[in-house]
Design a protein around this motif. Sequence first.
Motif, short mmCIF file in Angstrom:
data_model
loop_
_atom_site.label_atom_id
_atom_site.label_comp_id
_atom_site.label_asym_id
_atom_site.label_seq_id
_atom_site.Cartn_x
_atom_site.Cartn_y
_atom_site.Cartn_z
N ASP A 19 0.80 -1.22 0.00
CA ASP A 19 0.00 0.00 0.00
C ASP A 19 0.84 1.27 0.00
O ASP A 19 0.30 2.36 0.18
N GLY A 20 2.13 1.14 -0.19
CA GLY A 20 3.01 2.30 -0.21
C GLY A 20 2.85 3.10 -1.49
O GLY A 20 2.05 2.75 -2.37
N PRO A 21 3.61 4.17 -1.62
CA PRO A 21 3.49 5.04 -2.79
C PRO A 21 3.94 4.34 -4.07
O PRO A 21 4.85 3.50 -4.06
N VAL A 22 3.29 4.70 -5.15
CA VAL A 22 3.62 4.15 -6.47
C VAL A 22 4.97 4.69 -6.91
O VAL A 22 5.26 5.88 -6.75
N LEU A 23 5.80 3.81 -7.46
CA LEU A 23 7.08 4.24 -8.02
C LEU A 23 6.82 4.70 -9.44
O LEU A 23 6.66 3.88 -10.35
N ALA A 24 6.77 6.00 -9.62
CA ALA A 24 6.42 6.56 -10.91
C ALA A 24 7.55 7.37 -11.54
O ALA A 24 7.43 7.83 -12.66
N VAL A 44 15.62 -5.70 -2.98
CA VAL A 44 14.38 -4.98 -2.70
C VAL A 44 13.24 -5.72 -3.38
O VAL A 44 13.30 -5.98 -4.59
N ALA A 45 12.22 -6.08 -2.61
CA ALA A 45 11.04 -6.77 -3.13
C ALA A 45 9.92 -5.73 -3.25
O ALA A 45 9.37 -5.28 -2.26
N VAL A 46 9.63 -5.35 -4.49
CA VAL A 46 8.62 -4.32 -4.77
C VAL A 46 7.36 -4.98 -5.31
O VAL A 46 7.42 -5.68 -6.33
N PRO A 47 6.23 -4.77 -4.66
CA PRO A 47 4.99 -5.31 -5.21
C PRO A 47 4.72 -4.72 -6.60
O PRO A 47 4.91 -3.51 -6.82
N ALA A 48 4.31 -5.56 -7.52
CA ALA A 48 4.03 -5.10 -8.89
C ALA A 48 3.02 -3.96 -8.89
O ALA A 48 3.12 -3.04 -9.71
N ALA A 49 2.09 -3.99 -7.96
CA ALA A 49 1.06 -2.95 -7.90
C ALA A 49 1.64 -1.58 -7.54
O ALA A 49 0.99 -0.56 -7.78
N ARG A 50 2.84 -1.55 -6.97
CA ARG A 50 3.47 -0.27 -6.63
C ARG A 50 4.24 0.34 -7.79
O ARG A 50 4.76 1.44 -7.68
N LEU A 51 4.34 -0.39 -8.89
CA LEU A 51 5.04 0.15 -10.06
C LEU A 51 4.05 0.84 -10.97
O LEU A 51 2.99 0.30 -11.28
N ASP A 52 4.41 2.03 -11.39
CA ASP A 52 3.58 2.77 -12.33
C ASP A 52 3.35 1.91 -13.56
O ASP A 52 4.26 1.19 -14.00
#
Length: 122
Positions: A19-24, A44-52
């Motif tokens: 639920d963190g900020p989108v990486l845009a 770093v494990a980034v949820p796909a949903a956090r990627l623009d």
Amino acid sequence: MPDVLQERNGVAVLVCDPDGPVLATTEAALDLIGTAGFGGAELVAVPAARLDPSFFSLGTRFAGEIMQKFVNYRLRLAVVGDISAHLAASGALRALVAESNRHGQVWFVPDLAALDARLAAR
């Protein structure tokens, strides 16, 4: 939950909050890289949903820029989550994911359990 540093199969992993900020922007990625490096993370494990969404459209070059930043700072990246809709829409993305998953710098995995399995296999 906030982004949290965890040891997963002997690897220090910054697990990012879904639920963190989108990486845009590349600047947002650099901020994340700085946080990870400061905390001692190796991956770093980034949820796909956090990627623009532009990350998954290779014509924007955003994915390449982000992946290169991680390489430059010697930090591994795992994109975690279901990206099947993006893969269905782009042969180039399918090729990128397949090639990335053959190496150790950037992985695309469906969930943290799959990430753990990849880490255990190394």
